[in-house]
Design a protein around this motif. Structure first.
Motif, mmCIF file in Angstrom:
data_model
loop_
_atom_site.group_PDB
_atom_site.id
_atom_site.type_symbol
_atom_site.label_atom_id
_atom_site.label_comp_id
_atom_site.label_asym_id
_atom_site.label_seq_id
_atom_site.Cartn_x
_atom_site.Cartn_y
_atom_site.Cartn_z
ATOM 1 N N TYR A 5 0.948 -1.172 0.034
ATOM 2 C CA TYR A 5 -0.004 0.004 0.229
ATOM 3 C C TYR A 5 0.950 1.107 0.140
ATOM 4 C CZ TYR A 5 -3.732 3.123 1.465
ATOM 5 O OH TYR A 5 -4.967 3.957 1.671
ATOM 6 N N SER A 6 0.824 2.055 -0.914
ATOM 7 C CA SER A 6 1.553 3.116 -1.041
ATOM 8 C C SER A 6 1.587 4.206 0.285
ATOM 9 C CB SER A 6 1.308 3.968 -2.285
ATOM 10 O OG SER A 6 2.097 5.352 -2.500
ATOM 11 N N ASN A 7 2.503 4.717 0.659
ATOM 12 C CA ASN A 7 2.436 5.806 1.785
ATOM 13 C C ASN A 7 2.099 7.133 1.356
ATOM 14 O OD1 ASN A 7 5.017 6.503 0.487
ATOM 15 N ND2 ASN A 7 6.277 6.023 2.184
ATOM 16 N N GLU A 8 1.983 7.217 -0.140
ATOM 17 C CA GLU A 8 1.480 8.446 -0.609
ATOM 18 C C GLU A 8 -0.096 8.841 -0.127
ATOM 19 O OE1 GLU A 8 1.800 8.403 -4.801
ATOM 20 O OE2 GLU A 8 3.945 8.486 -4.915
ATOM 21 N N HIS A 9 -0.623 7.787 0.351
ATOM 22 C CA HIS A 9 -1.932 7.888 0.652
ATOM 23 C C HIS A 9 -2.252 8.574 2.081
ATOM 24 C CE1 HIS A 9 -2.995 6.023 -3.020
ATOM 25 N NE2 HIS A 9 -2.803 4.802 -2.755
ATOM 26 N N PHE A 10 -1.163 8.546 2.636
ATOM 27 C CA PHE A 10 -1.123 9.354 4.170
ATOM 28 C C PHE A 10 -0.620 10.625 4.134
ATOM 29 C CE2 PHE A 10 0.761 4.811 5.088
ATOM 30 C CZ PHE A 10 -0.463 4.243 5.392
ATOM 31 N N PHE A 11 -0.575 11.159 2.923
ATOM 32 C CA PHE A 11 -0.125 12.789 2.741
ATOM 33 C C PHE A 11 -1.262 13.465 1.681
ATOM 34 C CE2 PHE A 11 3.730 10.674 4.272
ATOM 35 C CZ PHE A 11 3.974 11.607 5.313
ATOM 36 N N SER A 51 16.920 8.070 14.932
ATOM 37 C CA SER A 51 17.367 8.237 13.382
ATOM 38 C C SER A 51 16.366 8.276 12.477
ATOM 39 C CB SER A 51 18.283 6.938 13.208
ATOM 40 O OG SER A 51 17.675 5.682 13.438
ATOM 41 N N ALA A 52 14.924 7.992 12.909
ATOM 42 C CA ALA A 52 13.857 7.994 11.909
ATOM 43 C C ALA A 52 13.778 9.486 11.437
ATOM 44 C CB ALA A 52 12.894 7.510 12.566
ATOM 45 N N THR A 53 13.372 9.424 10.193
ATOM 46 C CA THR A 53 12.980 10.683 9.474
ATOM 47 C C THR A 53 11.713 11.066 10.013
ATOM 48 O OG1 THR A 53 11.939 9.539 7.727
ATOM 49 C CG2 THR A 53 14.162 9.955 7.269
ATOM 50 N N ASP A 54 11.703 12.448 9.739
ATOM 51 C CA ASP A 54 10.381 13.107 10.220
ATOM 52 C C ASP A 54 9.078 12.437 9.512
ATOM 53 O OD1 ASP A 54 9.175 15.379 11.842
ATOM 54 O OD2 ASP A 54 8.022 15.854 10.035
ATOM 55 N N GLU A 55 9.169 12.051 8.339
ATOM 56 C CA GLU A 55 8.054 11.441 7.562
ATOM 57 C C GLU A 55 7.595 10.077 8.047
ATOM 58 O OE1 GLU A 55 7.611 9.130 3.312
ATOM 59 O OE2 GLU A 55 8.199 11.145 3.146
ATOM 60 N N THR A 56 8.885 9.349 8.523
ATOM 61 C CA THR A 56 8.596 7.951 9.136
ATOM 62 C C THR A 56 7.776 8.033 10.476
ATOM 63 O OG1 THR A 56 10.624 7.008 8.022
ATOM 64 C CG2 THR A 56 9.732 6.075 10.065
ATOM 65 N N ASN A 81 6.121 1.240 13.505
ATOM 66 C CA ASN A 81 7.244 1.940 13.380
ATOM 67 C C ASN A 81 7.996 1.522 12.036
ATOM 68 O OD1 ASN A 81 7.834 -0.780 14.319
ATOM 69 N ND2 ASN A 81 9.828 -0.059 15.240
ATOM 70 N N GLY A 82 7.677 0.241 11.621
ATOM 71 C CA GLY A 82 8.189 -0.290 10.210
ATOM 72 C C GLY A 82 7.394 0.061 8.880
ATOM 73 N N GLY A 83 5.940 0.782 9.434
ATOM 74 C CA GLY A 83 5.053 0.972 8.237
ATOM 75 C C GLY A 83 4.237 -0.207 8.279
ATOM 76 N N THR A 84 4.174 -0.920 9.062
ATOM 77 C CA THR A 84 3.113 -2.313 8.602
ATOM 78 C C THR A 84 1.928 -2.270 9.924
ATOM 79 O OG1 THR A 84 4.959 -3.691 7.925
ATOM 80 C CG2 THR A 84 2.878 -4.628 8.805
ATOM 81 N N LEU A 85 0.702 -2.437 9.443
ATOM 82 C CA LEU A 85 -0.529 -2.461 10.003
ATOM 83 C C LEU A 85 -0.872 -4.221 10.118
ATOM 84 C CD1 LEU A 85 -2.485 0.194 8.609
ATOM 85 C CD2 LEU A 85 -1.707 0.320 10.811
ATOM 86 N N ILE A 127 -0.968 -5.096 5.998
ATOM 87 C CA ILE A 127 -0.838 -3.987 4.903
ATOM 88 C C ILE A 127 0.731 -3.282 5.380
ATOM 89 C CG2 ILE A 127 -1.412 -1.846 4.180
ATOM 90 C CD1 ILE A 127 -4.281 -2.249 5.016
ATOM 91 N N ASP A 128 1.470 -3.773 4.254
ATOM 92 C CA ASP A 128 2.809 -3.301 4.347
ATOM 93 C C ASP A 128 2.867 -1.766 3.366
ATOM 94 O OD1 ASP A 128 4.070 -5.283 5.736
ATOM 95 O OD2 ASP A 128 3.551 -6.403 3.937
ATOM 96 N N SER A 129 3.145 -0.457 4.311
ATOM 97 C CA SER A 129 3.109 0.696 3.251
ATOM 98 C C SER A 129 4.595 1.083 3.024
ATOM 99 C CB SER A 129 2.405 1.628 4.189
ATOM 100 O OG SER A 129 3.190 1.874 5.447
ATOM 101 N N GLY A 130 4.704 1.765 2.031
ATOM 102 C CA GLY A 130 5.885 2.464 1.608
ATOM 103 C C GLY A 130 5.824 2.804 0.199
ATOM 104 N N ASP A 131 7.002 2.986 -0.299
ATOM 105 C CA ASP A 131 7.178 2.881 -1.881
ATOM 106 C C ASP A 131 6.842 1.663 -2.621
ATOM 107 O OD1 ASP A 131 8.718 4.725 -4.196
ATOM 108 O OD2 ASP A 131 9.261 2.495 -4.242
ATOM 109 N N MET A 132 5.969 1.619 -3.504
ATOM 110 C CA MET A 132 5.340 0.542 -4.037
ATOM 111 C C MET A 132 6.819 -0.305 -4.778
ATOM 112 S SD MET A 132 2.561 0.147 -3.268
ATOM 113 C CE MET A 132 1.328 -0.855 -4.274
ATOM 114 N N ASP A 133 7.643 0.090 -5.604
ATOM 115 C CA ASP A 133 8.607 -0.485 -6.111
ATOM 116 C C ASP A 133 9.731 -1.142 -4.956
ATOM 117 O OD1 ASP A 133 8.042 0.021 -8.757
ATOM 118 O OD2 ASP A 133 8.730 2.004 -8.562
#
Length: 304
Positions: A82-88, A118-123, A152-156, A178-184
């Motif tokens: 699932y693309s993390n673009e949908h969270f913004f 060390s996590a980015t603000d987006e993360t 914390n790893g983008g997974t629900l 649901i694993d979120s992030g960049d699809m590629d």
């Protein structure tokens, strides 16, 4: 650099029934029931989050099913990209679109920001949003129940009833992740070609082997983001193919590393044994062995 330090960089908690010994305990799901279950699941998510309903079509698209989902007679859990673009929206976290309380998000965001090293603000923002999404799901009651163990790893993680192709609701539940992030990057990280002669080798093995190899040769993997050069913290490429090109240029292996090799467990194992420097080969296989051991998974007999 100690082996333990390197291991922390590659080990990702994968698989496993996170609902075990609870009222939401899950069981393996038959291949024939995966598609109807995902469709019902996506429909229910659309009812809870109507402004995001159109995005849940990603979950029903088989090209976005990760790992062994849909490829084996049955699965222990179902992994969905699932693309993390949908969270913004317009570059800002979309609490309004998800229908969650802004104050609840702010509280968690500040908490995670203070404790993060060390996590980015987006993360951090995504983690806080995923937590309030899970909270909304669980407060709504109904058939769906979520777990925020891996936000914390983008997974629900979700526990959800299984359905048959005829629409029959079964008494058993399935774990849908649901694993979120960049699809590629998600597909690069999780999708694998596994040995046909050894059913004990799973996607987890190929994934951990790949991460161990990159960690041993100077790179850290960030979920959904790709590989980062450890010396500088710089993301080395925006797509998997480009990352391999950087690796080949910087490491200069005997044989160029390709996507075909990386995506195949047997080919990758052979590549490591024939192309890495002796010290990097040892570090890679030691990390891989310990990672699968910690995951409680089968330890292959061809490591040494």
């Amino acid at each position: 650099v100690s082996l333990i330090s390197l291991l922390k960089e590659i080990y990702l908690n994968e698989g496993g029934n996170v609902f075990k010994n609870t009222e939401y305990d899950t069981q393996n799901i038959l291949l024939v029931n995966i598609e109807p279950t995902i469709k019902r699941f996506a429909d229910d998510l659309g009812k809870l989050f109507p402004n995001k309903k159109s995005t849940f079509s990603e979950l029903t698209n088989k090209s976005n099913w990760l790992g062994s989902t849909g490829k084996k007679p049955q699965s222990g859990d179902v992994d969905l990209a699932y693309s993390n673009e949908h969270f913004f929206k317009n570059g800002k976290i979309d609490t309004n679109g998800w229908g969650v309380d802004q104050n609840d998000f702010n509280t968690l965001y500040e908490k995670y920001k203070k404790s993060s090293r060390s996590a980015t603000d987006e993360t951090i923002q995504i983690r806080a949003l995923l937590d309030v999404i899970i909270d909304k799901v669980n407060k709504a009651g109904g058939d769906m129940f979520g777990n925020n163990k891996a936000t914390n790893g983008g997974t629900l993680h979700f526990s959800y009833p299984q359905y048959t192709p005829k629409g029959e609701k079964l008494d058993t539940r399935a774990q849908l992740d649901i694993d979120s992030g960049d699809m590629d990057w998600l597909k690069f990280r999780y999708n694998s070609e596994l040995p046909k002669d050894n059913p004990n080798i799973k996607g987890l093995h190929r994934g951990q082997l790949m991460l161990a190899m990159f960690a041993a040769t100077g790179y850290t993997f960030k979920s959904g983001k790709g590989f980062i050069r450890k010396e500088t913290g710089e993301i080395i490429a925006d797509k998997p193919q480009s990352a391999l090109e950087v690796f080949n240029k910087e490491y200069q292996p005997k044989q160029p590393l390709t996507l075909e090799i990386v995506n195949n467990y047997d080919k990758l194992m052979n590549y490591i044994k024939t192309n890495l420097k002796p010290e990097d080969q040892t570090k890679t296989l030691d990390m891989f062995r310990e990672a699968v051991r910690r995951a409680g998974a089968y330890v292959p007999d061809n490591i040494d």
